[in-house]
Design a protein around this motif. Structure first.
Motif, PDB file in Angstrom:
ATOM      1  N   LYS A  51       1.026  -1.407   0.058  1.00 18.99           N
ATOM      2  CA  LYS A  51      -0.080   0.117   0.091  1.00 18.99           C
ATOM      3  C   LYS A  51       0.709   1.146   0.528  1.00 18.99           C
ATOM      4  N   LEU A  52       2.249   1.401  -1.278  1.00 15.34           N
ATOM      5  CA  LEU A  52       2.775   2.749  -0.575  1.00 15.34           C
ATOM      6  C   LEU A  52       2.622   2.839  -2.097  1.00 15.34           C
ATOM      7  N   THR A  53       2.571   4.319  -2.540  1.00  7.02           N
ATOM      8  CA  THR A  53       2.665   5.099  -3.645  1.00  7.02           C
ATOM      9  C   THR A  53       3.948   4.929  -4.062  1.00  7.02           C
ATOM     10  N   GLN A  54       3.929   4.900  -5.367  1.00  5.86           N
ATOM     11  CA  GLN A  54       5.517   5.256  -6.534  1.00  5.86           C
ATOM     12  C   GLN A  54       6.478   6.829  -5.759  1.00  5.86           C
ATOM     13  N   GLU A  55       5.767   7.251  -5.008  1.00  6.57           N
ATOM     14  CA  GLU A  55       6.640   8.974  -4.793  1.00  6.57           C
ATOM     15  C   GLU A  55       7.014   8.443  -3.606  1.00  6.57           C
ATOM     16  N   GLN A  56       5.801   7.431  -2.792  1.00  5.89           N
ATOM     17  CA  GLN A  56       6.504   6.834  -1.102  1.00  5.89           C
ATOM     18  C   GLN A  56       7.350   6.194  -1.084  1.00  5.89           C
ATOM     19  N   LEU A  57       7.391   4.617  -1.869  1.00  6.48           N
ATOM     20  CA  LEU A  57       8.724   3.925  -2.921  1.00  6.48           C
ATOM     21  C   LEU A  57       9.761   5.012  -2.914  1.00  6.48           C
ATOM     22  N   LYS A  59      10.815   7.219  -1.701  1.00  8.51           N
ATOM     23  CA  LYS A  59      11.329   7.928  -0.735  1.00  8.51           C
ATOM     24  C   LYS A  59      12.627   7.124   0.224  1.00  8.51           C
ATOM     25  N   LEU A  60      11.846   5.834   0.009  1.00  6.84           N
ATOM     26  CA  LEU A  60      12.719   4.865   0.999  1.00  6.84           C
ATOM     27  C   LEU A  60      13.895   4.749   0.285  1.00  6.84           C
ATOM     28  N   VAL A  61      13.891   4.675  -1.158  1.00 15.35           N
ATOM     29  CA  VAL A  61      15.065   4.175  -2.405  1.00 15.35           C
ATOM     30  C   VAL A  61      16.200   5.032  -2.186  1.00 15.35           C
ATOM     31  N   GLY A  62      15.642   6.048  -1.873  1.00  9.70           N
ATOM     32  CA  GLY A  62      16.086   7.053  -2.047  1.00  9.70           C
ATOM     33  C   GLY A  62      16.392   8.101  -3.569  1.00  9.70           C
ATOM     34  N   VAL A  63      15.175   8.118  -4.250  1.00 10.10           N
ATOM     35  CA  VAL A  63      15.079   8.146  -5.922  1.00 10.10           C
ATOM     36  C   VAL A  63      14.082   8.624  -6.357  1.00 10.10           C
ATOM     37  N   GLN A  64      13.848   9.191  -6.979  1.00 10.52           N
ATOM     38  CA  GLN A  64      12.244   9.842  -7.313  1.00 10.52           C
ATOM     39  C   GLN A  64      11.127   8.837  -7.804  1.00 10.52           C
ATOM     40  N   LYS A  65       9.844   9.140  -8.143  1.00 10.65           N
ATOM     41  CA  LYS A  65       8.839   8.817  -8.244  1.00 10.65           C
ATOM     42  C   LYS A  65       8.838   8.519  -9.310  1.00 10.65           C
ATOM     43  N   ALA A  66       9.860   9.312 -10.498  1.00 16.40           N
ATOM     44  CA  ALA A  66       9.929   8.794 -12.072  1.00 16.40           C
ATOM     45  C   ALA A  66      10.588   7.339 -11.983  1.00 16.40           C
ATOM     46  N   GLN A  67      11.280   7.721 -11.174  1.00 16.02           N
ATOM     47  CA  GLN A  67      12.498   6.381 -11.482  1.00 16.02           C
ATOM     48  C   GLN A  67      12.272   5.073 -11.147  1.00 16.02           C
ATOM     49  N   ILE A  68      11.372   5.549  -9.866  1.00 16.44           N
ATOM     50  CA  ILE A  68       9.738   3.547  -9.766  1.00 16.44           C
ATOM     51  C   ILE A  68       9.126   3.691 -10.926  1.00 16.44           C
ATOM     52  N   SER A  69       8.975   4.532 -11.317  1.00 15.40           N
ATOM     53  CA  SER A  69       7.413   4.372 -12.359  1.00 15.40           C
ATOM     54  C   SER A  69       8.435   3.342 -14.033  1.00 15.40           C
ATOM     55  N   LYS A  70       9.569   4.282 -13.745  1.00 17.01           N
ATOM     56  CA  LYS A  70      10.411   3.444 -14.949  1.00 17.01           C
ATOM     57  C   LYS A  70       9.848   2.372 -15.303  1.00 17.01           C
ATOM     58  N   LEU A  71      11.028   1.742 -13.701  1.00 18.79           N
ATOM     59  CA  LEU A  71      11.111   0.977 -12.680  1.00 18.79           C
ATOM     60  C   LEU A  71      10.235  -0.471 -13.606  1.00 18.79           C
ATOM     61  N   GLU A  72       8.684  -0.023 -13.397  1.00 19.98           N
ATOM     62  CA  GLU A  72       8.175  -0.414 -13.059  1.00 19.98           C
ATOM     63  C   GLU A  72       7.007  -1.069 -14.564  1.00 19.98           C
ATOM     64  N   ARG A  73       7.583  -0.342 -14.959  1.00 25.53           N
ATOM     65  CA  ARG A  73       7.235   0.031 -16.896  1.00 25.53           C
ATOM     66  C   ARG A  73       7.749  -1.427 -17.861  1.00 25.53           C
ATOM     67  N   SER A  74       9.206  -1.046 -16.716  1.00 21.41           N
ATOM     68  CA  SER A  74      10.625  -1.964 -17.638  1.00 21.41           C
ATOM     69  C   SER A  74      11.948  -2.417 -16.617  1.00 21.41           C
ATOM     70  N   ALA A  75      12.164  -2.882 -16.043  1.00 28.00           N
ATOM     71  CA  ALA A  75      13.325  -2.450 -15.216  1.00 28.00           C
ATOM     72  C   ALA A  75      15.058  -2.549 -15.646  1.00 28.00           C
TER      73      ALA A  75
END
Length: 108
Positions: A51-57, A59-75
């Motif tokens: 139950k985390l948003t991309q932005e929350q994840l 912050k936990l990892v130390g990257v921007q929301k955009a990078q999480i979004s990009k990872l989820e589309r294709s790592a």
């Protein structure tokens, strides 16, 4: 009236026919992209399960929301280090297996 029986092909046979046999550069690229796509979907699924948003994840990892979004589309653009950080932040276990000839090395 005679009916013709339809030939059934396995997924492996279809890949061999239309993408190329294992070891062929096009087939290797296809398999790599497929694994990276599946990995991205796993990240998204684990994030949603927590139950985390991309932005929350991010912050936990130390990257921007955009990078999480990009990872989820294709790592495929992520480093192993980033992928490990993401799964650790998700409190999820990830294992990498490396096969050298007939021996497996395992990185957990």
């Amino acid at each position: 009236m005679a009916t013709e029986e339809m030939k059934i092909y396995t997924l492996a046979e279809m890949k061999d026919k239309y993408i190329g046999k294992i070891g062929n550069p096009e087939r290797d690229e296809y398999e790599y992209e497929l694994r990276m796509d599946v990995l991205g979907k796993m990240i998204k699924s684990a994030r949603q399960e927590r139950k985390l948003t991309q932005e929350q994840l991010g912050k936990l990892v130390g990257v921007q929301k955009a990078q999480i979004s990009k990872l989820e589309r294709s790592a495929n653009s992520a480093t192993i280090d980033t992928i490990i950080k993401v799964f650790r932040a998700l409190k999820a276990e990830i294992n990498f297996n490396v096969k050298l000839e007939d021996n497996f090395l395992k990185l957990a």
